[in-house]
Design an enzyme around this catalytic site. Structure first.
Site, short mmCIF file in Angstrom:
data_model
loop_
_atom_site.label_atom_id
_atom_site.label_comp_id
_atom_site.label_asym_id
_atom_site.label_seq_id
_atom_site.Cartn_x
_atom_site.Cartn_y
_atom_site.Cartn_z
NE ARG A 51 41.02 32.96 13.38
CZ ARG A 51 41.14 32.21 12.12
NH1 ARG A 51 39.94 31.61 11.81
NH2 ARG A 51 42.12 32.27 11.19
NE ARG A 77 32.57 33.13 15.97
CZ ARG A 77 32.60 34.32 16.01
NH1 ARG A 77 33.67 35.11 15.49
NH2 ARG A 77 31.82 35.07 16.70
CG LEU A 79 39.25 25.31 15.54
CD1 LEU A 79 39.68 24.11 15.98
CD2 LEU A 79 39.12 26.34 16.65
CG ASN A 93 33.02 19.76 13.55
OD1 ASN A 93 32.47 19.80 14.52
ND2 ASN A 93 32.56 19.97 12.36
CG HIS A 95 28.72 18.28 8.91
ND1 HIS A 95 28.65 19.82 8.87
CD2 HIS A 95 28.20 18.17 7.66
CE1 HIS A 95 27.92 20.54 7.89
NE2 HIS A 95 27.48 19.13 7.35
CG ASP A 127 41.10 20.08 6.65
OD1 ASP A 127 40.07 20.78 6.79
OD2 ASP A 127 41.47 19.37 5.79
CD GLU A 160 24.66 15.01 14.70
OE1 GLU A 160 25.68 15.60 15.11
OE2 GLU A 160 23.44 15.17 14.51
#
Lengths: 189, 189
Positions: A51, A77, A79, A93, A95, A127, A160
């Site tokens: 990673r 994934r 971060l 992001n 959602h 976060d 969205e």
């Protein structure tokens, strides 16, 4: 990604320029679609990398293209803390639920199964928690009795596409402050 | 309670009759307000009683007055499984958040602190979990940057006064079914 690209082209996100589309899958359809719009793309595969190695490559590319704000879309994934600290308050992001309800995966099915009458979508700062960073903006949609996962997902996706440009515009404007974990217009706290 | 009483008086909840207002506090203001409207009231104090004894008295009163549906409002205790089983799908509660977000107490402050942009209220069937039973109806309200707990609570309360009669009307009509934990209009599942 295309909705953001279109919103930026139409001037809905002042001072924004879409400089780079990155995927961790070289076969991602978004890369082809971005290329068709003459947007710079980059596939950075994970295969054979830790990673840390993979993230270092991504960070290097983001620095090279002088990326100010990172908009995740379907990035599956977490971060690493190091990545997040490298772009403080500059990773977003989206959602497909009204967080804090239904973080994680299979979100629309979870909402239907739980029996909520309203769901929606959330843009939040990233976060090191799963879908847990400060919320920039949300939009609501009704959940209907005859909804399936697909029909609810489609209704949320429409919102969205409106929400992400709105949230990005606020973040780029800099006219906000974060108080505790609240994101409020500057001077309103 | 008064909002339900008014809605029933105005014919908004077909086939409903408010037969009894019960409190576990003899000094509850709601009892006085109900008496002013000539509604039958009953104070059943907890002092010196076990939960079982107290609940037995409440159940006895509900049976005596032939209560079909129980609408909790600010009842701060979990009902025992025995109580709930005695009135299957006939106990409602109202909660000032968009469940499953923010169950429990201090709900509006939790919503503000979490930084959500939308909150609301939920009417749900009561089961033996905290604010966890099947959701009958929800309404949404925006959370504003300059909201305090008090301003948000007031905005939500306005919607609670509309939501509870709507939800009660659906439950009394019987035109719903519960599929898993979804409450949907009869024939829609």
């Amino acid at each position: 990604m295309l909705a953001l690209s279109d919103a930026i082209s139409r001037g809905i996100v002042p001072n924004a320029e879409l400089v780079l589309v990155v995927s961790d899958r070289s076969d991602a359809r978004g890369l082809t679609l971005a290329q068709e719009k003459n947007i710079q793309t980059l596939a950075i595969d994970r295969a054979g990398k830790t990673r840390e190695e993979h993230e270092a490559e991504v960070i290097s590319a983001l620095r090279k293209y002088e990326v100010d704000v990172i908009c995740l879309a379907g990035y599956m994934r977490l971060l690493s803390p190091g990545f997040i600290e490298g772009f403080p308050r500059r990773i977003l992001n989206i959602h497909p639920s009204l967080l804090p309800s239904f973080p994680g995966l299979d979100v629309q099915q979870k909402a239907i199964n739980h029996g909520v009458k309203w769901s929606g979508c959330t843009v939040h700062f990233v976060d090191d928690t799963l879908d847990g960073g400060p919320i920039v903006a949300q939009r609501v949609v009704p959940v209907l009795d005859d909804d399936t996962e697909a029909t609810l997902a489609e209704r949320i996706l429409e919102q969205e596409h409106l929400l992400y440009p709105e949230a990005l515009a606020l973040v780029i404007s800099g006219k906000f402050e974060i108080v505790g974990r609240r994101v409020v217009a500057a001077g309103k706290s």
